[in-house]
Design an enzyme around this catalytic site. Structure first.
Site, short mmCIF file in Angstrom:
data_model
loop_
_atom_site.label_atom_id
_atom_site.label_comp_id
_atom_site.label_asym_id
_atom_site.label_seq_id
_atom_site.Cartn_x
_atom_site.Cartn_y
_atom_site.Cartn_z
N ASP A 1 -6.07 -6.48 4.56
CA ASP A 1 -7.28 -6.42 3.38
C ASP A 1 -8.13 -7.68 3.05
O ASP A 1 -9.49 -7.80 3.21
CB ASP A 1 -7.03 -5.34 2.93
N LYS B 1 3.19 -15.29 2.16
CA LYS B 1 3.72 -15.86 0.22
C LYS B 1 4.81 -16.13 0.28
O LYS B 1 5.74 -16.18 -0.68
CB LYS B 1 3.02 -14.87 -0.70
N ASP C 1 -2.50 -17.62 0.09
CA ASP C 1 -3.98 -18.68 -0.78
C ASP C 1 -4.44 -19.20 -0.24
O ASP C 1 -5.72 -19.64 0.18
CB ASP C 1 -3.61 -19.04 -2.19
N TYR D 1 0.99 -1.37 0.56
CA TYR D 1 0.20 -0.29 -0.15
C TYR D 1 0.95 1.51 -0.36
O TYR D 1 0.00 2.23 -0.22
CB TYR D 1 -0.85 -0.07 1.02
N ASP E 1 -12.07 -9.39 4.57
CA ASP E 1 -13.28 -9.28 4.26
C ASP E 1 -13.95 -10.87 3.69
O ASP E 1 -15.36 -10.87 4.17
CB ASP E 1 -13.29 -8.74 2.70
#
Ligand code: IPM
Ligand code: MG
Length: 358
Positions: free
Chosen positions: A247, A191, A223, A141, A251
């Protein structure tokens, strides 16, 4: 006791949910003998319309002087075509960065009466209680270089995913400390099979584990974590992860609880102002129609009492009032079963208020 709170309703449904939550906030403060000094300022699209900037300097200055900020949401189609540095989201991102709000706490708690609102089978989510800790002031970000430029006759867009050791360590410590106070399980999501930055992340997190013997640390690729969250979410207690992975995963976790309209968040700095906001966005499609669910914002006010105003009993009273209202069967449209009557944003706020003061 005197505390200062700044309201930043922002855009879309932000206005409505902050108005409803503010009444609850005032009542809860009064019950605790706390005198709240409340001010309001502009952020996001509404700030752009009024001043040309998503984060006016007056807003930043006001935020630096309060104990806590309650934010609604920023953004909407009206401002989507502006250049990145002038978008409403830049206001929120700038505030997070300028206040040093590196630790974002996003609890996903399923209240039993809402089990049927989840898109997953009720038994997979019943009593779900997980906490996602998202690093909020670093990673892709904010990484430099970033931009869009012409290379070999075509435009190339690029961003940088970067974490320094101190950034990893301080967010990991928040993860270990909160896991130690909960069920003692911390899962670090990265990751590391592909990204060097994740390899450093994993190394640093692992190195801290001996300092927290009561916490069982595990690691998961992002993942797989996304898959596990929808396959068997109750395996998690606390998840700690970087800005963008957090982020996305928050959700997913939100939806497990039935609605994005239920999820609160707290963003904390090493010291100073804390920021409280619902995880949901500004829902331009339902803005101004009294259809929004104010519970995520009301629960964010609960987190504010807990983490910034040092009034955990007020936080408990708010959480209980919300639970009671849901138990009584009251629903906003987003969490109502098909064919069941729902109440609007204002009415839901009033119901929580009545429950709180009775
Ligand atoms: C969130 C939002 C923000 C983010 C946007 C509005 C900038 O999606 O708080 O999750 O990406 O952090
Ligand atoms: Mg988000």
């Amino acid at each position: 006791m005197q505390k200062k709170v700044l309201l930043l309703p922002g855009d879309g449904i932000g206005q409505e949910v902050v108005a409803a939550a503010t009444e609850v906030m005032q009542a809860a403060a009064q019950q605790s003998g706390c005198n709240l000094e409340i001010s309001e300022a502009l952020i996001g699209g509404s700030a752009i319309d009024a001043t040309g900037e998503p984060l006016p300097s007056a807003t930043l200055a006001a935020a630096e002087q309060v104990d806590a900020v309650l934010l609604g949401g920023v953004g909407g189609p009206k401002w989507d075509d502006l250049p990145t540095h002038l978008r409403p989201e830049k206001g929120l991102l700038g505030l997070r960065q300028r206040l040093g709000l590196f630790a974002n706490l996003r609890p996903a708690l399923l209240s039993a009466p809402l089990a049927s609102a989840s898109s997953l089978k009720a038994e997979l989510v019943a009593d779900l209680d997980i906490l996602i800790i998202r690093e909020l002031t670093g990673g892709i970000y904010f990484g430099e270089p970033r931009g869009v430029e012409v290379r070999d006759n075509e435009r190339v867009g690029f961003n940088t995913l970067v974490y320094s050791e101190h950034e990893i360590e301080r967010i990991a410590r928040v993860g270990f400390e909160l896991a130690a106070k909960r069920n003692g399980k911390l899962c670090s999501v990265d990751k590391a099979n592909v990204l060097e930055v994740s390899q450093l992340w994993r190394e640093k997190v692992t190195a801290l584990a001996p300092e927290y013997p009561s916490v069982e640390l595990s690691h998961m690729y992002v993942d797989n974590a996304a898959m596990q969250l929808v396959r068997a979410p109750k395996q998690f207690d606390v998840i700690v992860t970087g800005n963008m992975f957090g982020d996305i995963l928050s959700d997913v976790a939100a939806m497990l609880t039935g609605s994005l309209g239920m999820l609160p968040s707290a963003s904390l700095a090493a010291s100073g102002t804390g920021l409280y906001e619902p995880v949901h966005g500004t829902a331009p499609d339902i803005a101004g129609q009294d259809l929004a669910n104010p519970l995520a914002t009301i629960l964010s006010v609960g987190m504010m009492f807990r983490y910034s105003l040092d009034l955990p009993e007020a936080a408990d009273r708010i959480d209980n009032a919300v639970a009671k209202v849901l138990e009584q069967g009251h629903r906003t449209a987003d969490i109502a079963a098909a064919g069941v009557d729902s109440v609007g944003c204002q009415a839901m706020g009033k119901l929580v208020l009545e429950q709180l003061v009775n």
